[in-house]
Design a protein around this motif. Sequence first.
Motif, PDB file in Angstrom:
ATOM      1  N   LEU A   1      -7.902 -33.586  37.815  1.00  0.00           N
ATOM      2  CA  LEU A   1      -8.310 -33.843  36.434  1.00  0.00           C
ATOM      3  C   LEU A   1      -7.212 -33.317  35.518  1.00  0.00           C
ATOM      4  O   LEU A   1      -6.769 -32.170  35.674  1.00  0.00           O
ATOM      5  N   ILE A   2      -6.767 -34.147  34.582  1.00  0.00           N
ATOM      6  CA  ILE A   2      -5.735 -33.717  33.635  1.00  0.00           C
ATOM      7  C   ILE A   2      -6.318 -33.752  32.228  1.00  0.00           C
ATOM      8  O   ILE A   2      -6.834 -34.787  31.798  1.00  0.00           O
ATOM      9  N   GLY A   3      -6.268 -32.648  31.510  1.00  0.00           N
ATOM     10  CA  GLY A   3      -6.845 -32.597  30.166  1.00  0.00           C
ATOM     11  C   GLY A   3      -5.784 -32.411  29.098  1.00  0.00           C
ATOM     12  O   GLY A   3      -4.991 -31.472  29.162  1.00  0.00           O
ATOM     13  N   LYS A   4      -5.769 -33.301  28.106  1.00  0.00           N
ATOM     14  CA  LYS A   4      -4.844 -33.149  26.973  1.00  0.00           C
ATOM     15  C   LYS A   4      -5.190 -31.860  26.229  1.00  0.00           C
ATOM     16  O   LYS A   4      -6.310 -31.684  25.753  1.00  0.00           O
TER      17      LYS A   4
ATOM     18  N   GLU B   1      -9.368 -34.463   6.538  1.00  0.00           N
ATOM     19  CA  GLU B   1      -9.937 -34.239   7.886  1.00  0.00           C
ATOM     20  C   GLU B   1      -8.919 -33.770   8.925  1.00  0.00           C
ATOM     21  O   GLU B   1      -9.170 -33.846  10.114  1.00  0.00           O
ATOM     22  N   MET B   2      -7.770 -33.287   8.444  1.00  0.00           N
ATOM     23  CA  MET B   2      -6.787 -32.838   9.430  1.00  0.00           C
ATOM     24  C   MET B   2      -7.304 -31.639  10.219  1.00  0.00           C
ATOM     25  O   MET B   2      -6.908 -31.428  11.371  1.00  0.00           O
ATOM     26  N   ASP B   3      -8.214 -30.866   9.604  1.00  0.00           N
ATOM     27  CA  ASP B   3      -8.801 -29.724  10.329  1.00  0.00           C
ATOM     28  C   ASP B   3      -9.387 -30.153  11.682  1.00  0.00           C
ATOM     29  O   ASP B   3      -9.401 -29.370  12.640  1.00  0.00           O
ATOM     30  N   GLU B   4      -9.863 -31.411  11.737  1.00  0.00           N
ATOM     31  CA  GLU B   4     -10.498 -31.866  12.977  1.00  0.00           C
ATOM     32  C   GLU B   4      -9.506 -31.990  14.134  1.00  0.00           C
ATOM     33  O   GLU B   4      -9.913 -32.142  15.286  1.00  0.00           O
ATOM     34  N   MET B   5      -8.232 -31.897  13.819  1.00  0.00           N
ATOM     35  CA  MET B   5      -7.234 -31.970  14.898  1.00  0.00           C
ATOM     36  C   MET B   5      -7.151 -30.666  15.703  1.00  0.00           C
ATOM     37  O   MET B   5      -6.382 -30.562  16.655  1.00  0.00           O
ATOM     38  N   LYS B   6      -7.991 -29.671  15.345  1.00  0.00           N
ATOM     39  CA  LYS B   6      -8.169 -28.531  16.261  1.00  0.00           C
ATOM     40  C   LYS B   6      -8.913 -28.990  17.513  1.00  0.00           C
ATOM     41  O   LYS B   6      -8.884 -28.324  18.541  1.00  0.00           O
ATOM     42  N   PHE B   7      -9.621 -30.118  17.398  1.00  0.00           N
ATOM     43  CA  PHE B   7     -10.371 -30.647  18.551  1.00  0.00           C
ATOM     44  C   PHE B   7      -9.475 -31.438  19.512  1.00  0.00           C
ATOM     45  O   PHE B   7      -9.972 -32.037  20.461  1.00  0.00           O
ATOM     46  N   ASP B   8      -8.167 -31.455  19.236  1.00  0.00           N
ATOM     47  CA  ASP B   8      -7.284 -32.303  20.047  1.00  0.00           C
ATOM     48  C   ASP B   8      -7.023 -31.716  21.436  1.00  0.00           C
ATOM     49  O   ASP B   8      -6.245 -32.261  22.214  1.00  0.00           O
ATOM     50  N   MET B   9      -7.713 -30.613  21.728  1.00  0.00           N
ATOM     51  CA  MET B   9      -7.648 -30.043  23.085  1.00  0.00           C
ATOM     52  C   MET B   9      -8.988 -30.200  23.789  1.00  0.00           C
ATOM     53  O   MET B   9      -9.277 -29.496  24.758  1.00  0.00           O
ATOM     54  N   CYS B  10      -9.812 -31.124  23.302  1.00  0.00           N
ATOM     55  CA  CYS B  10     -11.131 -31.294  23.930  1.00  0.00           C
ATOM     56  C   CYS B  10     -11.034 -31.861  25.347  1.00  0.00           C
ATOM     57  O   CYS B  10     -11.920 -31.630  26.173  1.00  0.00           O
ATOM     58  N   GLY B  11      -9.969 -32.599  25.639  1.00  0.00           N
ATOM     59  CA  GLY B  11      -9.762 -33.046  27.024  1.00  0.00           C
ATOM     60  C   GLY B  11      -9.568 -31.828  27.921  1.00  0.00           C
ATOM     61  O   GLY B  11     -10.187 -31.710  28.990  1.00  0.00           O
ATOM     62  N   ALA B  12      -8.714 -30.907  27.460  1.00  0.00           N
ATOM     63  CA  ALA B  12      -8.489 -29.660  28.197  1.00  0.00           C
ATOM     64  C   ALA B  12      -9.795 -28.877  28.328  1.00  0.00           C
ATOM     65  O   ALA B  12     -10.126 -28.365  29.407  1.00  0.00           O
ATOM     66  N   ALA B  13     -10.548 -28.803  27.234  1.00  0.00           N
ATOM     67  CA  ALA B  13     -11.813 -28.058  27.256  1.00  0.00           C
ATOM     68  C   ALA B  13     -12.790 -28.680  28.253  1.00  0.00           C
ATOM     69  O   ALA B  13     -13.548 -27.964  28.916  1.00  0.00           O
TER      70      ALA B  13
ATOM     71  N   ILE C   1      -3.598 -28.751  32.821  1.00  0.00           N
ATOM     72  CA  ILE C   1      -3.691 -28.767  31.362  1.00  0.00           C
ATOM     73  C   ILE C   1      -2.331 -28.478  30.736  1.00  0.00           C
ATOM     74  O   ILE C   1      -1.851 -27.334  30.761  1.00  0.00           O
ATOM     75  N   PRO C   2      -1.665 -29.518  30.188  1.00  0.00           N
ATOM     76  CA  PRO C   2      -0.491 -29.253  29.379  1.00  0.00           C
ATOM     77  C   PRO C   2      -0.973 -28.867  27.980  1.00  0.00           C
ATOM     78  O   PRO C   2      -1.613 -29.677  27.296  1.00  0.00           O
ATOM     79  N   ALA C   3      -0.688 -27.616  27.571  1.00  0.00           N
ATOM     80  CA  ALA C   3      -1.213 -27.113  26.299  1.00  0.00           C
ATOM     81  C   ALA C   3      -0.078 -26.716  25.362  1.00  0.00           C
ATOM     82  O   ALA C   3       0.818 -25.950  25.743  1.00  0.00           O
ATOM     83  N   CYS C   4      -0.094 -27.256  24.146  1.00  0.00           N
ATOM     84  CA  CYS C   4       0.869 -26.849  23.113  1.00  0.00           C
ATOM     85  C   CYS C   4       0.376 -27.338  21.758  1.00  0.00           C
ATOM     86  O   CYS C   4      -0.592 -28.078  21.681  1.00  0.00           O
ATOM     87  N   GLU C   5       1.068 -26.879  20.704  1.00  0.00           N
ATOM     88  CA  GLU C   5       0.784 -27.390  19.361  1.00  0.00           C
ATOM     89  C   GLU C   5       1.722 -28.552  19.065  1.00  0.00           C
ATOM     90  O   GLU C   5       2.831 -28.605  19.611  1.00  0.00           O
ATOM     91  N   ASN C   6       1.305 -29.446  18.171  1.00  0.00           N
ATOM     92  CA  ASN C   6       2.216 -30.484  17.667  1.00  0.00           C
ATOM     93  C   ASN C   6       2.458 -30.210  16.191  1.00  0.00           C
ATOM     94  O   ASN C   6       1.613 -30.499  15.349  1.00  0.00           O
ATOM     95  N   MET C   7       3.613 -29.591  15.901  1.00  0.00           N
ATOM     96  CA  MET C   7       3.906 -29.137  14.534  1.00  0.00           C
ATOM     97  C   MET C   7       5.251 -29.676  14.052  1.00  0.00           C
ATOM     98  O   MET C   7       6.168 -29.873  14.850  1.00  0.00           O
ATOM     99  N   PRO C   8       5.380 -29.865  12.736  1.00  0.00           N
ATOM    100  CA  PRO C   8       6.715 -30.127  12.209  1.00  0.00           C
ATOM    101  C   PRO C   8       7.433 -28.778  12.099  1.00  0.00           C
ATOM    102  O   PRO C   8       6.788 -27.764  11.890  1.00  0.00           O
TER     103      PRO C   8
END
Length: 506
Positions: free
Chosen positions: A250-253, A269-281, A303-310
């Motif tokens: 199983l691979i979770g984003k 609604e950018m705050d909702e992008m904290k949920f972008d690790m729900c695959g990992a969760a 689980i490849p885990a990181c932030e996507n930031m400028p």
Amino acid sequence: MDFELKTLTRARICSEKCDALLVLIPQDLSPADDPLSALAALAIKSGDFEAKPGKLLGTYRTPDIAATRVLLVGVGDGSPKNIRAAVTAGFAALKTSNAKRAVLCLSALDKPSPEVVRAAVVASSEATYSYSTTKSKAAPAKLQRIVVAVNEVASVKAGFDKGVGLVQGIEFAKEWGNRPANHATPTLLAGAAKELGKLANIKVDVLGPKEVAKLGMGSFMAVAQGTAEPLRFIVLRYEGAAKAAAPVVLIGKGITFDTGGISIKPAAEMDEMKFDMCGAASVLGTFRALAELQPALNVVGLIPACENMPGERAIKPGDVVTSMSGQTIEILNTDAEGRLVLCDALTYAARFKPKAVVDIATLTGACVIALGGVRSGLFSSNDALAQSLADAGESSLDLCWRMPLDDEYADGLKSNFADVANVAGRAGGSVTAAKFLQRFAADFPWAHLDIAGTAWKGGAAKGATGRPVPLLVDYLLSQVVPPVSGKVPSKAKRITKSKPAAKTRA
Ligand code: BES
Ligand code: MN
Ligand code: ZN
């Protein structure tokens, strides 16, 4: 939430002291002369109550019934789906009450199946869950214990246990999904995985930037380079079967926050992008459930885990990176980062010689447009795997819907400067994302679940759903090879929760 399964007939339940008694009433309620059955029959006869799913009638300090509050809840034909609707409505009605100990009475149902009892347990958790980790004065959850009452325990015990194990997994996934990005960094996520590594038959390894660079995960590293927060690559192993048994991977984003990077997202609604690790969760939650259920199979979680930031080091549109597979990728849009971290995890998965690989990702807004919040998107070039996952979605009430993968959808991914581009046009966005991933999954049966619409809810009920933990757990359980009769059950089956992981296996 604490759950207990207990034998309590309708007659017996009338003298059971509790704060709240939720009585599930089917449309074909059999007559009986205890006070509870009499109450239900009278309410139906007088037109004040119907046994339709989710219909409610509440009473308080009712003569001859020991429970303080009684709630009659209709369940229609008593299908697992209707049980879920009824239990959800019942506990929602109790939310403002002071009840601490509730009895959920299934004794009016005619021989409930294990699936019905499981649905009741899972729905009870769903209806009573509350997040508190980052609140200063967490309102203590009033309801602490739910007793599930049935006429006969033996035939539904397995369903009850499955439900309780599943609830552990779902609540674990919700907790990590809900945590804000500054309380769920890649390092903290890895810490959560390490905690799971203390449970029976689970092992966890965590790789940092150096190890990931050594593996040549140039695509994953490219996403992580815009932030000071170090990436983590988490490897979980559940070993419940013989070493030689090929695992499901199983691979979770695990994008712990997705700003979009230089191709930055709008503020709304950018705050909702904290949920972008729900695959990992969902992968972590599935392992939590595996630890409870101890099925005889092997599962690997990646689980490849990181932030996507400028940032000053962030990838720029047009940059070309080299993935672990050797394929070069032109990053035309830095907001299509999920596929960039997943492709290297897919390449890594091959070393486990997997029976199947399933990736789970909040991958595309396009999938939300296509399927909304009801069904997750299912993509697979392997019909048998797709069918098993679709079946698991149906049986666990955690639905998905198969989407196409025709090669023509990959046309837009062509690049003049690399082997492949990371985006195509807007049209068919969830399919083109899946086509990108498919290029890295040629060596094993593979499926992709796009959970962008199902992993969390927005608006007033904002929060993680724990999906698709129920689907994944049912899929995995369907992969357990039934023991040949007369054979000793696997070590995993016999292990007790408190014991440390077994060192040797059958
Ligand atoms: N994490 C998002 C997908 C997403 C968006 C999930 C909204 C749920 C709600 C993903 O990383 C993303 O940004 N995808 C882009 C892809 C596009 C740039 C091709 C999208 O869907 O807009
Ligand atoms: Mn993105
Ligand atoms: Zn994303």
